[in-house]
Design a protein around this motif. Structure first.
Motif, PDB file in Angstrom:
ATOM      1  N   ALA A  62      23.710  24.076  50.352  1.00  0.00           N
ATOM      2  CA  ALA A  62      23.586  25.305  49.573  1.00  0.00           C
ATOM      3  C   ALA A  62      24.923  25.952  49.257  1.00  0.00           C
ATOM      4  N   MET A  63      25.989  25.560  49.978  1.00  0.00           N
ATOM      5  CA  MET A  63      27.216  26.353  49.885  1.00  0.00           C
ATOM      6  C   MET A  63      28.404  25.620  49.284  1.00  0.00           C
ATOM      7  N   MET A  64      28.379  24.295  49.199  1.00  0.00           N
ATOM      8  CA  MET A  64      29.623  23.611  48.860  1.00  0.00           C
ATOM      9  C   MET A  64      30.109  23.930  47.450  1.00  0.00           C
ATOM     10  N   LEU A  65      29.276  23.691  46.439  1.00  0.00           N
ATOM     11  CA  LEU A  65      29.745  23.936  45.082  1.00  0.00           C
ATOM     12  C   LEU A  65      29.973  25.429  44.852  1.00  0.00           C
ATOM     13  N   LYS A  66      29.052  26.246  45.327  1.00  0.00           N
ATOM     14  CA  LYS A  66      29.173  27.686  45.117  1.00  0.00           C
ATOM     15  C   LYS A  66      30.330  28.259  45.937  1.00  0.00           C
ATOM     16  N   GLY A  67      30.439  27.839  47.192  1.00  0.00           N
ATOM     17  CA  GLY A  67      31.486  28.364  48.050  1.00  0.00           C
ATOM     18  C   GLY A  67      32.869  27.925  47.636  1.00  0.00           C
ATOM     19  N   LEU A  68      33.013  26.657  47.242  1.00  0.00           N
ATOM     20  CA  LEU A  68      34.309  26.194  46.761  1.00  0.00           C
ATOM     21  C   LEU A  68      34.674  26.874  45.446  1.00  0.00           C
ATOM     22  N   THR A  69      33.671  27.181  44.638  1.00  0.00           N
ATOM     23  CA  THR A  69      33.922  27.933  43.407  1.00  0.00           C
ATOM     24  C   THR A  69      34.475  29.315  43.729  1.00  0.00           C
ATOM     25  N   VAL A  70      33.851  30.008  44.669  1.00  0.00           N
ATOM     26  CA  VAL A  70      34.355  31.331  45.052  1.00  0.00           C
ATOM     27  C   VAL A  70      35.753  31.224  45.648  1.00  0.00           C
ATOM     28  N   GLN A  71      35.993  30.172  46.416  1.00  0.00           N
ATOM     29  CA  GLN A  71      37.318  29.991  47.019  1.00  0.00           C
ATOM     30  C   GLN A  71      38.406  29.937  45.953  1.00  0.00           C
ATOM     31  N   TYR A  72      38.199  29.115  44.912  1.00  0.00           N
ATOM     32  CA  TYR A  72      39.259  29.033  43.906  1.00  0.00           C
ATOM     33  C   TYR A  72      39.298  30.287  43.029  1.00  0.00           C
ATOM     34  N   LEU A  73      38.164  30.928  42.802  1.00  0.00           N
ATOM     35  CA  LEU A  73      38.176  32.144  41.996  1.00  0.00           C
ATOM     36  C   LEU A  73      38.995  33.242  42.670  1.00  0.00           C
ATOM     37  N   LEU A  74      38.678  33.521  43.929  1.00  0.00           N
ATOM     38  CA  LEU A  74      39.330  34.640  44.616  1.00  0.00           C
ATOM     39  C   LEU A  74      40.738  34.302  45.105  1.00  0.00           C
ATOM     40  N   LYS A  75      40.982  33.031  45.415  1.00  0.00           N
ATOM     41  CA  LYS A  75      42.271  32.669  45.992  1.00  0.00           C
ATOM     42  C   LYS A  75      43.270  32.133  44.957  1.00  0.00           C
ATOM     43  N   LYS A  76      42.781  31.596  43.839  1.00  0.00           N
ATOM     44  CA  LYS A  76      43.684  30.932  42.896  1.00  0.00           C
ATOM     45  C   LYS A  76      43.671  31.519  41.493  1.00  0.00           C
ATOM     46  N   CYS A  77      42.641  32.268  41.136  1.00  0.00           N
ATOM     47  CA  CYS A  77      42.577  32.881  39.805  1.00  0.00           C
ATOM     48  C   CYS A  77      42.946  34.354  39.929  1.00  0.00           C
ATOM     49  N   LYS A  78      44.221  34.610  39.970  1.00  0.00           N
ATOM     50  CA  LYS A  78      44.714  35.967  40.216  1.00  0.00           C
ATOM     51  C   LYS A  78      45.454  36.489  38.994  1.00  0.00           C
ATOM     52  N   PRO A  79      45.409  37.814  38.772  1.00  0.00           N
ATOM     53  CA  PRO A  79      46.148  38.390  37.650  1.00  0.00           C
ATOM     54  C   PRO A  79      47.649  38.300  37.883  1.00  0.00           C
ATOM     55  N   VAL A  80      48.406  38.545  36.830  1.00  0.00           N
ATOM     56  CA  VAL A  80      49.857  38.404  36.907  1.00  0.00           C
ATOM     57  C   VAL A  80      50.452  39.317  37.983  1.00  0.00           C
ATOM     58  N   GLU A  81      49.813  40.450  38.246  1.00  0.00           N
ATOM     59  CA  GLU A  81      50.316  41.384  39.258  1.00  0.00           C
ATOM     60  C   GLU A  81      49.698  41.141  40.635  1.00  0.00           C
ATOM     61  N   GLY A  82      48.910  40.075  40.770  1.00  0.00           N
ATOM     62  CA  GLY A  82      48.321  39.727  42.053  1.00  0.00           C
ATOM     63  C   GLY A  82      47.080  40.547  42.372  1.00  0.00           C
ATOM     64  N   LEU A  83      46.404  40.164  43.461  1.00  0.00           N
ATOM     65  CA  LEU A  83      45.250  40.903  43.960  1.00  0.00           C
ATOM     66  C   LEU A  83      45.572  41.397  45.358  1.00  0.00           C
ATOM     67  N   HIS A  84      45.256  42.670  45.609  1.00  0.00           N
ATOM     68  CA  HIS A  84      45.569  43.285  46.889  1.00  0.00           C
ATOM     69  C   HIS A  84      44.370  44.080  47.382  1.00  0.00           C
ATOM     70  N   ALA A  85      44.322  44.314  48.688  1.00  0.00           N
ATOM     71  CA  ALA A  85      43.242  45.114  49.259  1.00  0.00           C
ATOM     72  C   ALA A  85      43.126  46.441  48.514  1.00  0.00           C
ATOM     73  N   GLY A  86      41.894  46.793  48.168  1.00  0.00           N
ATOM     74  CA  GLY A  86      41.640  48.018  47.424  1.00  0.00           C
ATOM     75  C   GLY A  86      41.521  47.832  45.932  1.00  0.00           C
ATOM     76  N   ASP A  87      41.936  46.681  45.409  1.00  0.00           N
ATOM     77  CA  ASP A  87      41.833  46.432  43.975  1.00  0.00           C
ATOM     78  C   ASP A  87      40.370  46.250  43.555  1.00  0.00           C
ATOM     79  N   TYR A  88      40.082  46.674  42.314  1.00  0.00           N
ATOM     80  CA  TYR A  88      38.750  46.490  41.738  1.00  0.00           C
ATOM     81  C   TYR A  88      38.670  45.161  40.992  1.00  0.00           C
ATOM     82  N   VAL A  89      37.547  44.442  41.190  1.00  0.00           N
ATOM     83  CA  VAL A  89      37.234  43.261  40.397  1.00  0.00           C
ATOM     84  C   VAL A  89      35.770  43.370  39.977  1.00  0.00           C
ATOM     85  N   LEU A  90      35.437  42.772  38.846  1.00  0.00           N
ATOM     86  CA  LEU A  90      34.065  42.755  38.342  1.00  0.00           C
ATOM     87  C   LEU A  90      33.522  41.339  38.445  1.00  0.00           C
TER      88      LEU A  90
END
Length: 327
Positions: free
Chosen positions: A119-147
């Motif tokens: 249940a988790m491999m494709l979905k979990g690996l997708t979230v892993q690359y989204l949150l860890k590798k798809c970052k804005p030019v100014e980066g993502l930091h605690a407290g930042d808003y994402v949709l």
């Protein structure tokens, strides 16, 4: 022979057929698996309909968990009896047994069940690359808003929890009050019912008019324009799916007018081109699951023979969390 779901023509769920197919012995670099649970994902719908074209006849599915029952020459990271899970090509996970390349098959920790693994491999690996590798030019930091659109789906519920673990303020959208509550219970800071609220106006209200740093959008056509309008200047639009249909062509000047925005179209499989990269991503996923930071919700279970019913439920947006098939 193994019972396998395949299609001989592109179309609706009715084209899914159950067939008995031979399973070859593993060649060099391959393993043979006996599968205990199989993941169902929206990409399977794209393959079934032909939106993502493939040669027919076609065996469906990209994700499962089970045990290794034979190992081909040259495979050193797996052995017979290993518990494993994967989210990779070639297509064909909707089956009782299969032979496939070993490169992206990962050993499953003992503390994670076969059902959870599937249940988790494709979905979990997708979230892993989204949150860890798809970052804005100014980066993502605690407290930042994402949709994050479809926040109560299989990918969305993992994203809500993982984002909270990282200290991000995730705004989820969903299509009912029940789904909004589910997203909030799983770590979303805010949830918007897009059927009753203007999600763009609500995002601007939540963020004090600033907008979000990143939009993660698997919906496609229906949310494209609104998603761009939710971004703050230099924000990043990450499109990674087409549940409502493909995004239409657009003029790059639109990105300038809306705040010098960035756009990327991502796929998991660009991130899993080597065994080492795949294993590193899987290890990150396994850590947040075994620690309890992320819980995998399996809200629908279908028999393998009932794969068409699973597809109908998925396309009707009647599912929450993850859906699996049981051989």
């Amino acid at each position: 022979m193994a019972r396998t779901i395949r299609i001989e023509a592109f179309g609706g769920p009715e084209v899914l057929q159950l067939a008995d197919l031979p399973v070859p012995d593993p060649a060099a670099g391959q393993v043979r698996l006996r599968q205990h649970a199989i993941g169902v994902n929206f990409i399977d719908v794209y393959h079934r309909t032909g939106l993502y074209p493939n040669t027919l006849p076609l065996n469906l599915g990209m994700e499962a968990a089970g045990e290794v029952i034979a190992v081909g020459e040259g495979v050193t990271h797996l052995k017979e009896g290993d518990r494993v899970a994967y989210a990779s090509g070639p297509l064909g996970s909707y089956t009782e047994e299969r032979t496939m390349p070993a490169q992206n098959v990962c050993r499953l920790p003992d503390g994670i069940s076969y059902e959870t693994g599937a249940a988790m491999m494709l979905k979990g690996l997708t979230v892993q690359y989204l949150l860890k590798k798809c970052k804005p030019v100014e980066g993502l930091h605690a407290g930042d808003y994402v949709l994050f659109h479809a926040g109560a789906g299989g990918v969305g519920l993992i994203a809500c929890q993982w984002a909270r673990h990282l200290g991000l303020r995730l705004i989820a959208t969903a299509g009912s009050e029940e789904k909004c509550r589910l997203a909030l219970e799983n770590g979303a800071a805010y949830a918007i019912n897009y059927r009753t609220e203007d999600f763009v106006a609500r995002v601007k209200d939540i963020t004090g008019g600033q907008g979000v740093k990143v939009v993660y959008d698997s919906i496609g056509k229906d949310t494209w324009e609104g998603s761009l309008d939710c971004l703050q200047p230099f924000g990043l639009m990450v499109t990674f799916g087409n549940a409502s249909g493909p995004v239409p062509p657009f003029a790059p000047a639109v990105l300038a007018a809306k705040g010098s925005l960035y756009v990327t179209r991502q796929t998991l499989f660009a991130h899993t081109t080597s065994r080492e990269r795949t294993q590193a991503m899987a290890d990150d996923l396994f850590e947040v699951v075994t620690s309890g930071a992320v819980k995998i919700h399996i809200d629908q279970r279908f028999a393998l023979a009932d794969a068409a019913d699973a597809h109908r439920a998925l396309e009707a947006r009647k599912t929450t969390g993850s859906t699996i098939l049981l051989p």
